[in-house]
Design an enzyme around this catalytic site. Structure first.
Site, mmCIF file in Angstrom:
data_model
loop_
_atom_site.group_PDB
_atom_site.id
_atom_site.type_symbol
_atom_site.label_atom_id
_atom_site.label_comp_id
_atom_site.label_asym_id
_atom_site.label_seq_id
_atom_site.Cartn_x
_atom_site.Cartn_y
_atom_site.Cartn_z
ATOM 1 N N HIS A 21 0.836 -1.195 0.000
ATOM 2 C CA HIS A 21 0.000 0.000 0.000
ATOM 3 C C HIS A 21 0.874 1.249 0.000
ATOM 4 O O HIS A 21 1.959 1.272 0.609
ATOM 5 C CB HIS A 21 -0.941 0.001 1.208
ATOM 6 C CG HIS A 21 -2.205 -0.774 0.965
ATOM 7 N ND1 HIS A 21 -2.948 -1.338 1.972
ATOM 8 C CD2 HIS A 21 -2.868 -1.072 -0.192
ATOM 9 C CE1 HIS A 21 -4.004 -1.952 1.459
ATOM 10 N NE2 HIS A 21 -3.974 -1.804 0.156
ATOM 11 N N ASP A 37 0.941 4.131 1.439
ATOM 12 C CA ASP A 37 1.410 4.794 2.655
ATOM 13 C C ASP A 37 2.554 4.043 3.327
ATOM 14 O O ASP A 37 3.100 4.498 4.333
ATOM 15 C CB ASP A 37 0.257 5.010 3.648
ATOM 16 C CG ASP A 37 -0.447 3.723 4.057
ATOM 17 O OD1 ASP A 37 -0.644 2.855 3.188
ATOM 18 O OD2 ASP A 37 -0.819 3.593 5.238
ATOM 19 N N HIS A 38 2.948 2.908 2.737
ATOM 20 C CA HIS A 38 4.066 2.136 3.268
ATOM 21 C C HIS A 38 5.242 2.063 2.288
ATOM 22 O O HIS A 38 6.322 1.616 2.681
ATOM 23 C CB HIS A 38 3.618 0.721 3.623
ATOM 24 C CG HIS A 38 2.641 0.680 4.760
ATOM 25 N ND1 HIS A 38 2.961 0.262 6.037
ATOM 26 C CD2 HIS A 38 1.327 1.027 4.815
ATOM 27 C CE1 HIS A 38 1.904 0.347 6.818
ATOM 28 N NE2 HIS A 38 0.896 0.814 6.101
ATOM 29 N N HIS A 95 0.259 3.531 13.651
ATOM 30 C CA HIS A 95 -0.660 3.482 12.499
ATOM 31 C C HIS A 95 -2.047 3.984 12.909
ATOM 32 O O HIS A 95 -3.051 3.292 12.834
ATOM 33 C CB HIS A 95 -0.742 2.047 11.951
ATOM 34 C CG HIS A 95 -1.267 1.969 10.546
ATOM 35 N ND1 HIS A 95 -2.598 1.794 10.264
ATOM 36 C CD2 HIS A 95 -0.648 2.046 9.353
ATOM 37 C CE1 HIS A 95 -2.780 1.750 8.956
ATOM 38 N NE2 HIS A 95 -1.596 1.896 8.375
#
Length: 313
Positions: free
Chosen positions: A65, A67-68, A268
């Site tokens: 993903h 955001d990672h 997170h």
């Protein structure tokens, strides 16, 4: 050995928090750092930290993903521009190699240091004399992994008083004894067993990717000295967490308690929690189940302490 958080937010950055990335600093143990996930602007966060790109040895990606991973091509390019020459290995799930090769090629980024990209599907993914890293699948919308980093047992402490009594001064002989060898000093043969205490148990840290509660967490976290677990919502939004394959603070605490970990770090966080004060309900929710819990705060270090060290406090 310590963790240093560079990003703690889920999905999108906010004015208070960046998206996911955490460094494992091992300057005394290996004179390097490892990075776990690399969300957008991670390299900018590093500029405001004690971390150095030329000391970065390995990067572990939990899942693909954005955001990672969106910060990864820029970080690699910057490392090359800063004349980083030491090899770097990036580990992650299927799709990582294509993502990096296409992005770096399309932007004509010149990576002149040794870059190895290792795609895995869990299991033992790295081991040397000091440390091993294992991965296992979690339960998320896409393939997502958690990592268990195990430091191998270290030699015990030397009996300094006894060595001084026998006339052995600090120097190379100490290193030989720590390494299990025997030495001869003042006509006396000294074995390591005579002066070396019991081995020090290696520390264990577990860093999870995005996940719903799943049985796969337990083998990764069992007996860990520190567990980093996503905590996107409070229990009030448990249905939302289930829908989007995330966890609540309560669920993270239950996992920590079941696994018998030493410390739990929540990270997170949903962007609905605007600042540190609004994150307090997550902390309170987790501590009601697992008291030794902390919130991950960006640009803050969290020493990884063994059970022996925790007992001394």
């Amino acid at each position: 050995m310590e963790l240093y958080f560079l990003g703690t937010n889920a999905g999108l950055p906010t004015t208070q928090r960046n998206v996911t990335s955490v460094a494992l600093r091992m300057l005394e143990e290996r004179r390097c750092s490892w990075l776990f996930d690399c969300g957008e602007a991670t390299q900018h966060q590093i500029l405001h930290s004690p971390l150095k790109l030329n000391r970065l040895e390995k990067i572990f990606i939990t899942h693909m993903h954005g955001d990672h991973v969106f910060g990864l091509p820029g970080l690699l390019s910057s490392r090359a521009s800063q004349e980083g020459t030491s090899p770097l290995t990036v580990y992650g799930p299927q799709g990582l190699k294509a993502f990096l090769e296409v992005t770096l090629s399309a932007t004509q980024s010149r990576i002149e240091f040794g870059l190895e990209i290792v795609e895995h599907s869990g299991g033992l993914i790295f081991e040397d004399k000091q440390i091993k890293v294992e991965a296992a699948a979690l339960e998320h919308r896409i393939e997502s992994y958690g990592y268990r980093i195990t430091e191998k047992d270290r030699p015990g402490s030397l009996n300094m008083e006894l060595l001084q009594e026998w006339g052995v001064r600090p120097g190379p002989e100490y290193g030989k004894l720590k390494g299990g060898e025997s030495i001869t000093a003042n006509g006396r043969t000294i074995t390591s067993g005579e002066v070396l205490g019991p081995p020090k148990r290696g520390r264990i840290v577990t860093i999870l990717g995005d996940t719903r509660p799943t049985s796969g967490i337990h083998p990764l976290a069992e007996g860990a000295d520190m567990l980093v677990h996503e905590s996107t919502f409070t229990r009030e939004f448990a249905d939302l967490a289930q829908k989007y394959y995330h966890s609540t603070a309560e669920q993270a605490a239950n996992a920590a308690k079941k696994a018998g970990v030493g410390e739990l770090i929540l990270t997170h966080f949903s962007s609905r929690y605007k600042d540190y004060e609004q994150l307090q309900p997550l902390l309170e929710e987790a501590r009601a189940i697992f008291p030794n819990t902390q919130l991950a705060v960006e640009h803050q270090s969290y020493p990884i302490r063994s059970a022996q060290d925790r007992e001394k406090e």
